[in-house]
Design a protein around this motif. Sequence first.
Motif, PDB file in Angstrom:
ATOM      1  N   ARG A  50       0.856  -1.190   0.000  1.00 62.12           N
ATOM      2  CA  ARG A  50       0.000   0.000   0.000  1.00 62.12           C
ATOM      3  C   ARG A  50       0.892   1.239   0.000  1.00 62.12           C
ATOM      4  NH1 ARG A  50      -2.243  -5.064   1.529  1.00 62.12           N
ATOM      5  NH2 ARG A  50      -4.519  -4.850   1.784  1.00 62.12           N
ATOM      6  N   HIS A  51       0.624   2.183  -0.913  1.00 59.42           N
ATOM      7  CA  HIS A  51       1.385   3.419  -0.969  1.00 59.42           C
ATOM      8  C   HIS A  51       0.464   4.541  -1.426  1.00 59.42           C
ATOM      9  CE1 HIS A  51       1.538   2.376  -5.255  1.00 59.42           C
ATOM     10  NE2 HIS A  51       2.080   1.212  -4.902  1.00 59.42           N
ATOM     11  N   HIS A  52       0.947   5.758  -1.435  1.00 59.45           N
ATOM     12  CA  HIS A  52       0.080   6.909  -1.715  1.00 59.45           C
ATOM     13  C   HIS A  52      -0.445   6.917  -3.152  1.00 59.45           C
ATOM     14  CE1 HIS A  52       3.972   8.453  -3.195  1.00 59.45           C
ATOM     15  NE2 HIS A  52       3.266   9.278  -3.948  1.00 59.45           N
ATOM     16  N   ARG A  53       0.221   6.220  -4.078  1.00 58.73           N
ATOM     17  CA  ARG A  53      -0.248   6.176  -5.461  1.00 58.73           C
ATOM     18  C   ARG A  53      -1.263   5.059  -5.687  1.00 58.73           C
ATOM     19  NH1 ARG A  53       5.120   6.265  -5.752  1.00 58.73           N
ATOM     20  NH2 ARG A  53       5.140   4.098  -6.535  1.00 58.73           N
ATOM     21  N   GLY A  54      -1.433   4.183  -4.708  1.00 59.33           N
ATOM     22  CA  GLY A  54      -2.375   3.083  -4.854  1.00 59.33           C
ATOM     23  C   GLY A  54      -1.842   1.798  -4.259  1.00 59.33           C
ATOM     24  N   MET A  55      -1.944   0.705  -4.998  1.00 56.01           N
ATOM     25  CA  MET A  55      -1.526  -0.609  -4.508  1.00 56.01           C
ATOM     26  C   MET A  55      -0.764  -1.350  -5.606  1.00 56.01           C
ATOM     27  SD  MET A  55      -5.138  -1.594  -2.674  1.00 56.01           S
ATOM     28  CE  MET A  55      -4.565  -3.128  -1.913  1.00 56.01           C
ATOM     29  N   SER A  56       0.313  -2.015  -5.208  1.00 54.44           N
ATOM     30  CA  SER A  56       1.080  -2.839  -6.149  1.00 54.44           C
ATOM     31  C   SER A  56       1.299  -4.212  -5.528  1.00 54.44           C
ATOM     32  CB  SER A  56       2.428  -2.181  -6.480  1.00 54.44           C
ATOM     33  OG  SER A  56       3.191  -1.989  -5.305  1.00 54.44           O
ATOM     34  N   LEU A  57       1.431  -5.213  -6.372  1.00 53.91           N
ATOM     35  CA  LEU A  57       1.540  -6.589  -5.894  1.00 53.91           C
ATOM     36  C   LEU A  57       2.872  -6.852  -5.201  1.00 53.91           C
ATOM     37  CD1 LEU A  57       0.083  -8.451  -8.990  1.00 53.91           C
ATOM     38  CD2 LEU A  57      -0.978  -8.339  -6.725  1.00 53.91           C
ATOM     39  N   THR A  58       2.801  -7.596  -4.114  1.00 50.57           N
ATOM     40  CA  THR A  58       4.005  -8.128  -3.485  1.00 50.57           C
ATOM     41  C   THR A  58       4.468  -9.337  -4.305  1.00 50.57           C
ATOM     42  OG1 THR A  58       2.754  -9.646  -2.088  1.00 50.57           O
ATOM     43  CG2 THR A  58       3.153  -7.424  -1.205  1.00 50.57           C
ATOM     44  N   PRO A  59       5.662  -9.884  -4.043  1.00 46.81           N
ATOM     45  CA  PRO A  59       6.073 -11.108  -4.749  1.00 46.81           C
ATOM     46  C   PRO A  59       5.067 -12.245  -4.577  1.00 46.81           C
ATOM     47  CG  PRO A  59       7.965 -10.110  -3.686  1.00 46.81           C
ATOM     48  CD  PRO A  59       6.762  -9.338  -3.227  1.00 46.81           C
ATOM     49  N   GLU A  60       4.482 -12.360  -3.369  1.00 47.96           N
ATOM     50  CA  GLU A  60       3.466 -13.387  -3.130  1.00 47.96           C
ATOM     51  C   GLU A  60       2.192 -13.090  -3.918  1.00 47.96           C
ATOM     52  OE1 GLU A  60       5.132 -11.774  -0.792  1.00 47.96           O
ATOM     53  OE2 GLU A  60       6.439 -13.368  -0.039  1.00 47.96           O
ATOM     54  N   GLY A  61       1.867 -11.805  -4.039  1.00 44.15           N
ATOM     55  CA  GLY A  61       0.699 -11.411  -4.815  1.00 44.15           C
ATOM     56  C   GLY A  61       0.868 -11.730  -6.288  1.00 44.15           C
ATOM     57  N   LYS A  62       2.090 -11.501  -6.817  1.00 44.06           N
ATOM     58  CA  LYS A  62       2.362 -11.825  -8.228  1.00 44.06           C
ATOM     59  C   LYS A  62       2.223 -13.326  -8.465  1.00 44.06           C
ATOM     60  CE  LYS A  62       5.477  -7.896  -8.927  1.00 44.06           C
ATOM     61  NZ  LYS A  62       6.880  -7.465  -9.172  1.00 44.06           N
ATOM     62  N   ARG A  63       2.666 -14.120  -7.485  1.00 41.43           N
ATOM     63  CA  ARG A  63       2.556 -15.570  -7.620  1.00 41.43           C
ATOM     64  C   ARG A  63       1.092 -15.994  -7.617  1.00 41.43           C
ATOM     65  NH1 ARG A  63       5.573 -16.963  -3.307  1.00 41.43           N
ATOM     66  NH2 ARG A  63       7.397 -16.229  -4.442  1.00 41.43           N
ATOM     67  N   LEU A  64       0.320 -15.395  -6.709  1.00 39.50           N
ATOM     68  CA  LEU A  64      -1.105 -15.725  -6.649  1.00 39.50           C
ATOM     69  C   LEU A  64      -1.811 -15.315  -7.937  1.00 39.50           C
ATOM     70  CD1 LEU A  64      -3.640 -16.695  -5.156  1.00 39.50           C
ATOM     71  CD2 LEU A  64      -3.868 -14.372  -4.224  1.00 39.50           C
ATOM     72  N   LEU A  65      -1.426 -14.180  -8.527  1.00 43.74           N
ATOM     73  CA  LEU A  65      -2.075 -13.703  -9.745  1.00 43.74           C
ATOM     74  C   LEU A  65      -1.925 -14.722 -10.876  1.00 43.74           C
ATOM     75  CD1 LEU A  65      -3.577 -11.377 -11.124  1.00 43.74           C
ATOM     76  CD2 LEU A  65      -1.355 -10.419 -11.764  1.00 43.74           C
ATOM     77  N   THR A  66      -0.760 -15.342 -10.982  1.00 46.17           N
ATOM     78  CA  THR A  66      -0.531 -16.364 -12.012  1.00 46.17           C
ATOM     79  C   THR A  66      -1.509 -17.521 -11.855  1.00 46.17           C
ATOM     80  OG1 THR A  66       1.818 -15.815 -12.141  1.00 46.17           O
ATOM     81  CG2 THR A  66       1.149 -17.973 -12.979  1.00 46.17           C
ATOM     82  N   TYR A  67      -1.648 -18.010 -10.618  1.00 53.82           N
ATOM     83  CA  TYR A  67      -2.562 -19.131 -10.373  1.00 53.82           C
ATOM     84  C   TYR A  67      -4.017 -18.700 -10.488  1.00 53.82           C
ATOM     85  CZ  TYR A  67       1.287 -22.066  -8.783  1.00 53.82           C
ATOM     86  OH  TYR A  67       2.437 -22.818  -8.725  1.00 53.82           O
ATOM     87  N   SER A  68      -4.300 -17.477 -10.048  1.00 49.42           N
ATOM     88  CA  SER A  68      -5.672 -16.975 -10.087  1.00 49.42           C
ATOM     89  C   SER A  68      -6.189 -16.910 -11.518  1.00 49.42           C
ATOM     90  CB  SER A  68      -5.727 -15.589  -9.447  1.00 49.42           C
ATOM     91  OG  SER A  68      -7.001 -15.023  -9.579  1.00 49.42           O
ATOM     92  N   LYS A  69      -5.345 -16.435 -12.449  1.00 50.20           N
ATOM     93  CA  LYS A  69      -5.752 -16.361 -13.857  1.00 50.20           C
ATOM     94  C   LYS A  69      -6.074 -17.743 -14.403  1.00 50.20           C
ATOM     95  CE  LYS A  69      -3.316 -12.103 -15.133  1.00 50.20           C
ATOM     96  NZ  LYS A  69      -2.211 -11.522 -15.952  1.00 50.20           N
ATOM     97  N   LYS A  70      -5.242 -18.731 -14.053  1.00 48.54           N
ATOM     98  CA  LYS A  70      -5.474 -20.100 -14.521  1.00 48.54           C
ATOM     99  C   LYS A  70      -6.766 -20.664 -13.953  1.00 48.54           C
ATOM    100  CE  LYS A  70      -0.548 -21.256 -15.054  1.00 48.54           C
ATOM    101  NZ  LYS A  70       0.557 -22.107 -14.561  1.00 48.54           N
ATOM    102  N   ILE A  71      -7.004 -20.420 -12.664  1.00 50.47           N
ATOM    103  CA  ILE A  71      -8.198 -20.945 -12.006  1.00 50.47           C
ATOM    104  C   ILE A  71      -9.461 -20.361 -12.629  1.00 50.47           C
ATOM    105  CG2 ILE A  71      -9.523 -20.909  -9.841  1.00 50.47           C
ATOM    106  CD1 ILE A  71      -6.798 -21.083  -8.383  1.00 50.47           C
ATOM    107  N   LEU A  72      -9.483 -19.053 -12.847  1.00 46.18           N
ATOM    108  CA  LEU A  72     -10.678 -18.412 -13.379  1.00 46.18           C
ATOM    109  C   LEU A  72     -10.909 -18.757 -14.843  1.00 46.18           C
ATOM    110  CD1 LEU A  72     -10.485 -14.928 -11.624  1.00 46.18           C
ATOM    111  CD2 LEU A  72     -11.915 -16.891 -11.031  1.00 46.18           C
ATOM    112  N   LEU A  73      -9.826 -18.959 -15.613  1.00 50.34           N
ATOM    113  CA  LEU A  73      -9.987 -19.406 -16.998  1.00 50.34           C
ATOM    114  C   LEU A  73     -10.595 -20.803 -17.052  1.00 50.34           C
ATOM    115  CD1 LEU A  73      -6.700 -18.178 -18.716  1.00 50.34           C
ATOM    116  CD2 LEU A  73      -9.028 -17.558 -19.371  1.00 50.34           C
ATOM    117  N   LEU A  74     -10.127 -21.697 -16.169  1.00 52.01           N
ATOM    118  CA  LEU A  74     -10.684 -23.051 -16.117  1.00 52.01           C
ATOM    119  C   LEU A  74     -12.132 -23.029 -15.652  1.00 52.01           C
ATOM    120  CD1 LEU A  74      -7.689 -25.089 -14.629  1.00 52.01           C
ATOM    121  CD2 LEU A  74      -8.699 -25.341 -16.900  1.00 52.01           C
ATOM    122  N   THR A  75     -12.432 -22.128 -14.734  1.00 49.90           N
ATOM    123  CA  THR A  75     -13.811 -21.990 -14.263  1.00 49.90           C
ATOM    124  C   THR A  75     -14.731 -21.543 -15.386  1.00 49.90           C
ATOM    125  OG1 THR A  75     -13.013 -21.390 -12.053  1.00 49.90           O
ATOM    126  CG2 THR A  75     -15.296 -20.847 -12.578  1.00 49.90           C
TER     127      THR A  75
END
Length: 292
Positions: A50-75
């Motif tokens: 969290r910063h004054h310009r908004g929000m950016s992904l942590t390394p763990e967030g970037k990892r989750l985003l990769t899996y999240s895209k796959k999960i939602l595409l399969l869904t």
Amino acid sequence: MEFKDLEIFQMVAEKGTITGAAKAFNYVQSNITSRIQKLETELNTPLFNRHHRGMSLTPEGKRLLTYSKKILLLTDEMNKAVRCKNEPSGKLDIGTIETAIHLPKILSAFVKKYKNVDLSLFAGVTETLEEDVLNHKLDGAFVTESDFHPDLVAHEVFQEELVLISDRRTAALDELKEEPFLCFSKGCGYRARLEAWYHDQNITPRKVMEFGTLETILRSVAEGLGVTFVPKSTVAHLEQNGLIRLHSLPEQYSQIKTVFIRRADTYLTSTIEKFIETIDANKHLSVEPLRF
């Protein structure tokens, strides 16, 4: 963890702010905030900086985003497979190169027959369209044949003869070697073929000029601005009207196929099945070329 949590997480990652994600979903900001906090608590790790310009992904967030895209595409594929009906419906996003002359016939036949399909068309060059199909941004695309990624399957549409064209005043091929080359951006199959010919002939074009539309390129050639390399079927009538002159190149450069590509591993819905059937039924029909 719910699918909606992952959808919200992806939207915050895309927009970079809670406010942007809230507007996209038409939710109050507190709802978005609480869902993100819930997800971080369940995974026991912060997903955003969290910063004054908004929000950016942590390394763990970037990892989750990769899996999240796959999960939602399969869904999404799962829902399509379970709800699949004989009558095509829903959204269909198709890409195309500018010079797919048979495309209007194919699209017209499909749209008139399957009125419940919301079809959208996106123009581009072959390399860009291939990437968009691979990344699930497009359901399929009309492109020039090449060595495609192994995750793609190609359906042949038609074969073309490419010709080098100049204004009507230029009669000899040798006169064209130093003329400016008018073309689409890098990634265009026709451009790659002519560049291969230039290379093999030890020719360096005096100038390469990129354009966004076929009509602009053809008009510019007719006015003597330079030369280009296009399917003969799109410009034969311009030669007949005395507006341009055609110049043939050897078969290894001039013979090219237009194909329809799609991902090989996605569920083949009735909409895509019927679209491919429509391509097969209309690809050999005669078409009216571009006129100006």
